[in-house]
Design an enzyme around this catalytic site. Structure first.
Site, PDB file in Angstrom:
ATOM      1  N   GLU A 152      38.663  41.845  25.902  1.00  0.00           N
ATOM      2  CA  GLU A 152      37.427  42.636  25.730  1.00  0.00           C
ATOM      3  C   GLU A 152      36.471  41.969  24.736  1.00  0.00           C
ATOM      4  O   GLU A 152      35.839  42.638  23.917  1.00  0.00           O
ATOM      5  CB  GLU A 152      37.760  44.081  25.338  1.00  0.00           C
ATOM      6  CG  GLU A 152      38.420  44.831  26.482  1.00  0.00           C
ATOM      7  CD  GLU A 152      38.551  46.322  26.238  1.00  0.00           C
ATOM      8  OE1 GLU A 152      37.726  46.896  25.522  1.00  0.00           O
ATOM      9  OE2 GLU A 152      39.498  46.903  26.801  1.00  0.00           O
TER      10      GLU A 152
HETATM   11  C1  LIG Z   1      46.561  40.399  28.679  1.00  0.00           C
HETATM   12  C2  LIG Z   1      45.164  40.204  29.133  1.00  0.00           C
HETATM   13  C3  LIG Z   1      44.487  41.231  29.746  1.00  0.00           C
HETATM   14  C4  LIG Z   1      43.192  41.046  30.229  1.00  0.00           C
HETATM   15  N1  LIG Z   1      42.574  42.040  30.946  1.00  0.00           N
HETATM   16  C5  LIG Z   1      41.387  41.790  31.564  1.00  0.00           C
HETATM   17  C6  LIG Z   1      40.822  42.726  32.481  1.00  0.00           C
HETATM   18  O1  LIG Z   1      41.368  43.800  32.731  1.00  0.00           O
HETATM   19  N2  LIG Z   1      39.665  42.396  33.114  1.00  0.00           N
HETATM   20  C7  LIG Z   1      39.024  41.214  32.868  1.00  0.00           C
HETATM   21  O2  LIG Z   1      37.974  40.980  33.462  1.00  0.00           O
HETATM   22  N3  LIG Z   1      39.532  40.313  31.984  1.00  0.00           N
HETATM   23  C8  LIG Z   1      40.699  40.565  31.343  1.00  0.00           C
HETATM   24  N4  LIG Z   1      41.242  39.649  30.474  1.00  0.00           N
HETATM   25  C9  LIG Z   1      40.480  38.465  30.144  1.00  0.00           C
HETATM   26  C10 LIG Z   1      39.980  38.462  28.708  1.00  0.00           C
HETATM   27  O3  LIG Z   1      38.943  39.376  28.548  1.00  0.00           O
HETATM   28  C11 LIG Z   1      39.609  37.006  28.378  1.00  0.00           C
HETATM   29  O4  LIG Z   1      40.825  36.351  28.113  1.00  0.00           O
HETATM   30  C12 LIG Z   1      38.675  36.885  27.216  1.00  0.00           C
HETATM   31  O5  LIG Z   1      37.409  37.375  27.544  1.00  0.00           O
HETATM   32  C13 LIG Z   1      38.519  35.439  26.765  1.00  0.00           C
HETATM   33  O6  LIG Z   1      38.289  34.579  27.842  1.00  0.00           O
HETATM   34  P1  LIG Z   1      39.211  33.295  28.033  1.00  0.00           P
HETATM   35  O7  LIG Z   1      40.612  33.690  27.845  1.00  0.00           O
HETATM   36  O8  LIG Z   1      38.829  32.646  29.291  1.00  0.00           O
HETATM   37  O9  LIG Z   1      38.842  32.360  26.813  1.00  0.00           O
HETATM   38  P2  LIG Z   1      37.699  31.270  26.764  1.00  0.00           P
HETATM   39  O10 LIG Z   1      36.384  31.878  27.074  1.00  0.00           O
HETATM   40  O11 LIG Z   1      38.120  30.082  27.519  1.00  0.00           O
HETATM   41  O12 LIG Z   1      37.705  30.923  25.214  1.00  0.00           O
HETATM   42  C14 LIG Z   1      38.741  30.132  24.601  1.00  0.00           C
HETATM   43  C15 LIG Z   1      38.470  30.105  23.114  1.00  0.00           C
HETATM   44  O13 LIG Z   1      37.174  29.550  22.859  1.00  0.00           O
HETATM   45  C16 LIG Z   1      36.373  30.455  22.118  1.00  0.00           C
HETATM   46  N5  LIG Z   1      34.996  30.361  22.566  1.00  0.00           N
HETATM   47  C17 LIG Z   1      34.528  30.449  23.833  1.00  0.00           C
HETATM   48  N6  LIG Z   1      33.204  30.308  23.858  1.00  0.00           N
HETATM   49  C18 LIG Z   1      32.814  30.114  22.571  1.00  0.00           C
HETATM   50  C19 LIG Z   1      31.547  29.891  21.929  1.00  0.00           C
HETATM   51  N7  LIG Z   1      30.411  29.870  22.610  1.00  0.00           N
HETATM   52  N8  LIG Z   1      31.540  29.745  20.605  1.00  0.00           N
HETATM   53  C20 LIG Z   1      32.671  29.787  19.880  1.00  0.00           C
HETATM   54  N9  LIG Z   1      33.886  29.996  20.429  1.00  0.00           N
HETATM   55  C21 LIG Z   1      33.955  30.150  21.749  1.00  0.00           C
HETATM   56  C22 LIG Z   1      36.963  31.832  22.420  1.00  0.00           C
HETATM   57  O14 LIG Z   1      36.656  32.767  21.404  1.00  0.00           O
HETATM   58  C23 LIG Z   1      38.448  31.499  22.479  1.00  0.00           C
HETATM   59  O15 LIG Z   1      38.960  31.435  21.189  1.00  0.00           O
HETATM   60  C24 LIG Z   1      42.537  39.819  30.004  1.00  0.00           C
HETATM   61  C25 LIG Z   1      43.212  38.779  29.345  1.00  0.00           C
HETATM   62  C26 LIG Z   1      44.506  38.957  28.939  1.00  0.00           C
HETATM   63  C27 LIG Z   1      45.220  37.796  28.315  1.00  0.00           C
END
Ligand SMILES: Cc1cc2nc3c(=O)[nH]c(=O)nc-3n(C[C@H](O)[C@H](O)[C@H](O)COP(=O)(O)OP(=O)(O)OC[C@H]3O[C@@H](n4cnc5c(N)ncnc54)[C@H](O)[C@@H]3O)c2cc1C
Length: 633
Positions: free
Chosen positions: A426
């Site tokens: 989230e």
């Molecule tokens: C258990 C679980 C449940 C989930 N449930 C849902 C759900 O129900 N529906 C749904 O749609 N999604 C869901 N998600 C997805 C979740 O919301 C995402 O994992 C989250 O938004 C982060 O995206 P990502 O994992 O792709 O990380 P990424 O976007 O790849 O980011 C990786 C890292 O880089 C950092 N980062 C990225 N961009 C920047 C920037 N511009 N500046 C600085 N730092 C940055 C992030 O903070 C993070 O630390 C779920 C994930 C998990 C693991």
């Protein structure tokens, strides 16, 4: 600092900006704090829950508590990595799937405060259960439907959802997480004009395993706006029994091991046109508003588990004797318990303040909700780390193993695993920082943008500069002036000195934001660590204000020593704030960034290994390394 903005990044920013909520129709406590104005009237007197509203949920909560204690075996769910689906009917009988759904559609119609009381209660018992209930109604179909659905859509779906037709929220994709604007899932108009055809993948869809309906965000055909082609993202309600909907993988995690989280594939899935939510092109805005509105749930869970953790720390701190004294009597342990208790108090203050204000509906809570998510998830993680340390070796042992050898099965190890995800989903902590920073600098950007943009004609630049100059000539000196000491803020009694500090620090913060904008101008956007420190200061100031107001109310209700909790919290927060102010500009951010650039370019190859490489390790090809390096150049 290296230029990191590719064309894709520019496009993603444009789409994200277009989906931002830009209007501020109601006052914002935090928005004002960033401008150096402390408006305590917005948070004091602390919004007490009206007795009638409390009574609405009391009986439900008592039944829910009994149901959890008697039926939900959280450790078993965790050990098996599978939920006990027979519990779903029990939740249905209680009405737990419809807590947030209005009564007229068959739900319980709880206020934000009552919903968060319920979520908090469940969170102290079983993280996986919270995820099922919350993914369904904090972000699942009921939430955007309530906010943006037509009357027909509401009548069709809300009663079903209230009766346990499980729902989910599908935004994330393998290629897009924090930056959903670049999603690849498409919805193209069907040839017969009756709807849309979905194709693509959605990753980590919580509840997807059992969901009957989900809300899906997808790219619809681009539109020309002012002669320029603009990407469109739209939101749809999708029935999961539609042909072409496929669950391709059940994801397993470090914690929350009982959730039904899946990777979904859409192969030419038909969605009827009446299932479009809100309007074409409004899907990303809908998703962001849904997440903003549902954002108070995770902080509520964190605060409630915080109390549970303080309880465990207290019991164990007294019971465990080492070096001739209960460990809680050793200052190194006592300091950790004090940190946990005082910060849990602040988490709780934030939750009940934001919930109460959400129910009152007279303030804008966008920034407060983001800060609640940021603060509570970071603080709860630090609390669980302290608790594991206080429990020593037992903190690392599973509850089942503890029980099997005759000890009390404190589930600290499970709490830690379940807790970690809160800082990620989230909206990660980094993204909360960026979101808050964007809004904090916005009032200045609105005034300064014309001056900073290279394409602005010189004449317009001069006019804008003169206008901004007149404004800041009056504004800036005021950020150095103002009486904040005794007898001001006397209504907060022994905590009035801390509120005075908040007032002075908020002026200092406003000046620092202004200085940062002047110093870095358009490049400020890329000075993330400067922005993060400013946001952390603002967040701690908000937490202090909430804790002071909460303690003042509790003291009036007869809990005089609530003031001690707020006092210790404020003292801790002031140390962090002073440190952050000291290092907003005086830091080694540039050196750190340069170091990482060299690391990424393999200049520290000698620093790798020796280490065991997995047999199936896929090493990047020389061409891939070359390509990545070119991007960094
Ligand atoms: C258990 C679980 C449940 C989930 N449930 C849902 C759900 O129900 N529906 C749904 O749609 N999604 C869901 N998600 C997805 C979740 O919301 C995402 O994992 C989250 O938004 C982060 O995206 P990502 O994992 O792709 O990380 P990424 O976007 O790849 O980011 C990786 C890292 O880089 C950092 N980062 C990225 N961009 C920047 C920037 N511009 N500046 C600085 N730092 C940055 C992030 O903070 C993070 O630390 C779920 C994930 C998990 C693991």
């Amino acid at each position: 600092m290296a230029e990191v903005k590719s064309q894709g990044a520019v496009e993603a920013m444009e789409v994200a900006e277009a989906s931002r909520e830009t209007e501020w129709e109601k006052p914002s406590f935090v928005g004002q704090l960033f401008l150096g104005n402390l408006n305590t009237d917005l948070i004091h007197p602390f919004p007490e829950q009206p007795a009638a509203d409390k009574a609405e949920a009391d009986e439900f909560l008592a039944k829910l508590e009994r149901f959890l204690a008697e039926n939900v075996d959280a450790d078993k769910i965790d050990a098996q990595g599978e939920y006990d689906y027979s519990l779903f009917d029990g939740f249905n009988e209680l009405g737990a799937w419809g807590m947030k759904i209005p009564k007229e559609y068959g739900g319980l119609g709880f206020s934000a405060t009552n919903y968060n009381r319920a979520i908090g209660l469940v969170a102290t018992w079983c993280g996986s259960t919270v995820a099922w209930l919350s993914a369904h109604q904090s972000i699942g179909v009921p939430q955007p439907l309530k906010l943006f659905g037509t009357e027909d859509q509401k009548k069709k779906y809300l009663p079903r959802l209230a009766k346990g037709a499980i729902s989910a929220f599908a935004l994330t994709e393998p290629g897009v997480g924090s930056d959903p604007a670049k999603m690849a899932t498409t919805a193209t108009p069907s040839p017969d004009g009756k709807g849309w055809i979905l194709n693509g993948e959605k990753l980590w869809c919580t509840n997807g395993l059992k969901a009957e309906v989900i809300v899906v965000m997808a790219q619809t055909p681009p539109k020309k706006v002012n002669g320029k082609e603009k990407k469109q993202i739209s939101a749809f309600i999708l029935e999961t029994d539609t042909p072409g909907f496929e669950i391709v993988h059940r994801c397993q995690f470090m914690g929350l091991r009982g959730i039904g989280n899946v990777l979904i594939k859409f192969n030419n899935v038909f969605v009827p046109k009446e299932n479009l939510l809100w309007g074409e092109g409004l899907g990303l805005k809908l998703a962001l508003i849904t997440l903003n509105t549902g954002r108070l749930t995770i902080p509520a869970g964190c605060a409630a588990i915080g109390r549970r953790m303080v309880d465990i720390a207290k019991e164990w701190g007294l019971e465990r004797v080492q070096w001739g004294a209960p460990i809680a009597k050793h200052e190194g342990v006592a300091a950790k318990i004090a940190w946990m208790a005082s910060h849990t108090f602040a988490m709780e203050a934030i939750v009940w303040l934001t919930s109460g204000l959400a129910d009152r509906g007279d303030v804008d809570l966008r920034l407060e909700a983001a800060m609640a998510k940021l603060f509570n998830t970071e603080v709860a993680w630090q609390c669980v780390d302290h608790l594991v340390q206080i429990r020593g070796g037992r903190g690392y042992e599973t509850a089942q193993s503890l029980r099997e050898r005759g000890e009390k099965g404190y589930p600290v190890e499970r709490i830690m695993r379940d807790m970690r995800i809160n800082r990620i989903f989230e909206g990660t902590s980094e993204i909360q920082h960026l979101f808050i920073a964007r809004e904090a600098v916005d009032p200045h950007m609105k005034r300064g943008m014309k001056i900073l943009l290279p394409e602005t004609p010189v004449g317009e630049k001069l006019a804008a500069a003169a206008k901004a100059g007149a404004h800041y000539a009056a504004w800036y000196p005021k950020k150095y002036l103002g009486w904040s000491r005794f007898p001001k803020h006397g209504e907060f009694g022994a905590l009035s000195g801390h509120m005075g500090y908040v007032e002075r620090a908020s002026r200092h913060l406003a000046r620092s934001i202004f200085h940062a904008m002047m110093r870095f101008q358009a490049k400020l956007e890329r000075k993330q660590m400067v922005l993060f420190r400013l946001v952390d200061i603002g967040t701690d100031l908000f937490a202090m204000s909430a804790a002071i107001s909460y303690a003042t109310m509790l003291a009036k209700q007869g809990h005089a020593n609530a003031v001690d909790l707020a006092d210790v919290f404020c003292k801790e927060a002031r140390m962090r704030i002073d440190f952050n102010f000291e290092h907003v500009f005086d830091n080694h951010d540039e050196e750190s960034y340069r170091l990482v650039t060299k690391l990424l370019k393999n200049e520290y190859d000698w620093f790798r290994g020796p280490m065991v490489e997995p047999v199936d390790a896929v090493m990047p090809t020389p061409e891939q390394i070359e390509e990545a390096m070119a991007k960094l150049a």
